[in-house]
Design an enzyme around this catalytic site. Structure first.
Site, PDB file in Angstrom:
ATOM      1  N   THR A 117     -38.253   1.095   2.543  1.00 20.62           N
ATOM      2  CA  THR A 117     -39.385   2.024   2.580  1.00 20.62           C
ATOM      3  C   THR A 117     -40.243   1.840   3.826  1.00 20.62           C
ATOM      4  O   THR A 117     -40.547   0.698   4.216  1.00 20.62           O
ATOM      5  CB  THR A 117     -40.268   1.863   1.324  1.00 20.62           C
ATOM      6  OG1 THR A 117     -41.428   2.695   1.490  1.00 20.62           O
ATOM      7  CG2 THR A 117     -40.722   0.430   1.110  1.00 20.62           C
ATOM      8  N   TYR A 141     -44.344  -2.778  -5.316  1.00 19.55           N
ATOM      9  CA  TYR A 141     -43.088  -2.108  -4.946  1.00 19.55           C
ATOM     10  C   TYR A 141     -42.785  -2.324  -3.461  1.00 19.55           C
ATOM     11  O   TYR A 141     -41.717  -2.827  -3.096  1.00 19.55           O
ATOM     12  CB  TYR A 141     -43.158  -0.603  -5.270  1.00 19.55           C
ATOM     13  CG  TYR A 141     -42.080   0.174  -4.559  1.00 19.55           C
ATOM     14  CD1 TYR A 141     -40.741  -0.012  -4.889  1.00 19.55           C
ATOM     15  CD2 TYR A 141     -42.387   1.067  -3.525  1.00 19.55           C
ATOM     16  CE1 TYR A 141     -39.734   0.662  -4.204  1.00 19.55           C
ATOM     17  CE2 TYR A 141     -41.396   1.738  -2.833  1.00 19.55           C
ATOM     18  CZ  TYR A 141     -40.066   1.537  -3.177  1.00 19.55           C
ATOM     19  OH  TYR A 141     -39.085   2.190  -2.498  1.00 19.55           O
TER      20      TYR A 141
END
Ligand SMILES: O=c1ccn([C@@H]2O[C@H](COP(=O)(O)OP(=O)(O)O[C@H]3O[C@H](CO)[C@H](O)[C@H](O)[C@H]3O)[C@@H](O)[C@H]2O)c(=O)[nH]1
Length: 337
Positions: A117, A141
């Site tokens: 990400t 996350y």
């Protein structure tokens, strides 16, 4: 050649599997089906199980010795869930990635493409991020993804494993042939809520209009999932040029990061305009307060992706909206069937 795809029954992994298949590279899908959908594996070589299960991974390599690269997408990905249950996120995204890397090394698979990400960067003053932007992940996350990357880099330095990590932000759209798409019937992300509002005939709420952006609404780098899949294929094609197998001592770590993005991003108002362009003027949006925990956002400069992968996005935001709308329809048919 075959490619092992973990999380290959999920939104992104299943699209990547189709893109590889179209290029004549056979995908071998490994997915627990905790969030993936069985139908997304139809017609594909499929193993149901956990990436941490060494015996299963050994069996896959025994049965498919032609696997030349592993695409690692299996992960938990919902930011608010990660804040409620960080231990689960670290167990799956960090712990299982460690185990999976060990299984790859043991089986002599030395190429991994890691789905990561760009949410781990601190955006620059103009809200752009590049591969050299500072890392400042804001939630469990993105922290679990960053830690997994740091760990993989250490493993690359010490073993034959090489990793190309592809970092991107908000995937939207669906497989243009509508074989696969987002699993959830109730997505909470901006485009999902737009489709829901449109179908119910109620105004879409623009949550947050006071951000320091070109029109006051938050910015994201929405990217068509098929473009993401193309980037994974390009990374597999060019893998050995990006991270050469035989490195002179002390040169390179066998680990490379490449960001995927559009280079300018899209604000929520721009997304609303694009949606209107696709569905017609009747689509109504109204202003509302920002959601708790919302951020202004960022966009990705994809120069390195062009340099190393000869990749840039090909689909427009309107294409992605059209495909998402078509997929919403198709998904309902699948649920009924
Ligand atoms: O009904 C809505 C929903 C969202 N937004 C706004 O649209 C922007 C983007 O929101 P998304 O939820 O689409 O995207 P985020 O990047 O904020 O976060 C989402 O995408 C991430 C992936 O990139 C993670 O999956 C995360 O859990 C998920 O919430 C935000 O400013 C949000 O306030 C609206 O205006 N109205």
């Amino acid at each position: 050649m075959k490619v092992l795809i973990t999380g290959g029954a999920g939104f992104i992994g299943s699209t990547i599997a189709s893109a590889f298949a179209e290029r004549g590279i056979t995908p071998v899908v490994l997915d627990s089906l905790i969030t993936g959908r069985q139908e997304f594996t139809d017609g594909k070589i499929f193993y149901q199980g956990d990436i941490g299960d060494g015996e299963l991974v050994d069996a896959i390599f025994r049965e498919h010795p032609e696997i030349g690269v592993a695409v690692h997408c299996a992960a938990l990905i919902v930011v608010p869930d990660s804040m409620k249950d960080p231990l689960r996120y670290y167990r799956v995204n960090l712990g299982r990635t460690r185990d999976f890397a060990e299984h790859l090394v043991r089986n002599g698979c030395d190429r991994m493409i890691f789905a990561s990400t760009a949410g781990m960067y601190r955006p620059e003053a103009d809200l752009s991020v590049t591969e050299t932007s500072a890392l400042e992940p804001q939630n469990p996350y993105t922290r679990s993804k960053m830690m997994a990357e740091l760990m993989l880099e250490d493993v690359c330095r010490a073993t034959s494993l090489r990793v190309v990590s592809l970092r991107y932000l908000n995937p939207i759209g669906a497989d243009p042939q509508l074989r696969t798409g987002l699993q959830s019937s109730k997505p909470t992300h901006a485009l999902g809520k737009m489709i829901e509002s449109y179908e119910l005939g109620v105004p879409f709420k623009i949550t947050g209009v006071d951000w320091d952006t070109r029109d006051g609404t938050a910015i994201r780098d929405y990217i068509h999932v098929w473009d993401i899949a193309r980037a994974f294929c390009a990374a597999a094609d060019r893998f050995d040029a990006i991270v050469p197998p035989l490195r002179p001592a002390g040169e390179g770590s066998g680990y490379e990061v490449i960001n995927l993005g559009t280079g300018d991003g899209t604000t929520v108002r721009e997304l609303v305009d694009a949606f209107r362009e696709v569905v017609g003027e009747a689509f109504v949006a109204e202003e509302a307060p920002a959601r708790p925990g919302d951020v202004v956002g960022a966009f990705v400069r994809p120069d390195k992706a062009w340099e190393l992968l000869r990749w840039k996005p090909e689909y427009t935001i309107e294409d992605a909206i059209r495909h998402s709308l078509q997929w919403a329809e198709r998904r309902r048919e699948l649920d009924v069937a």
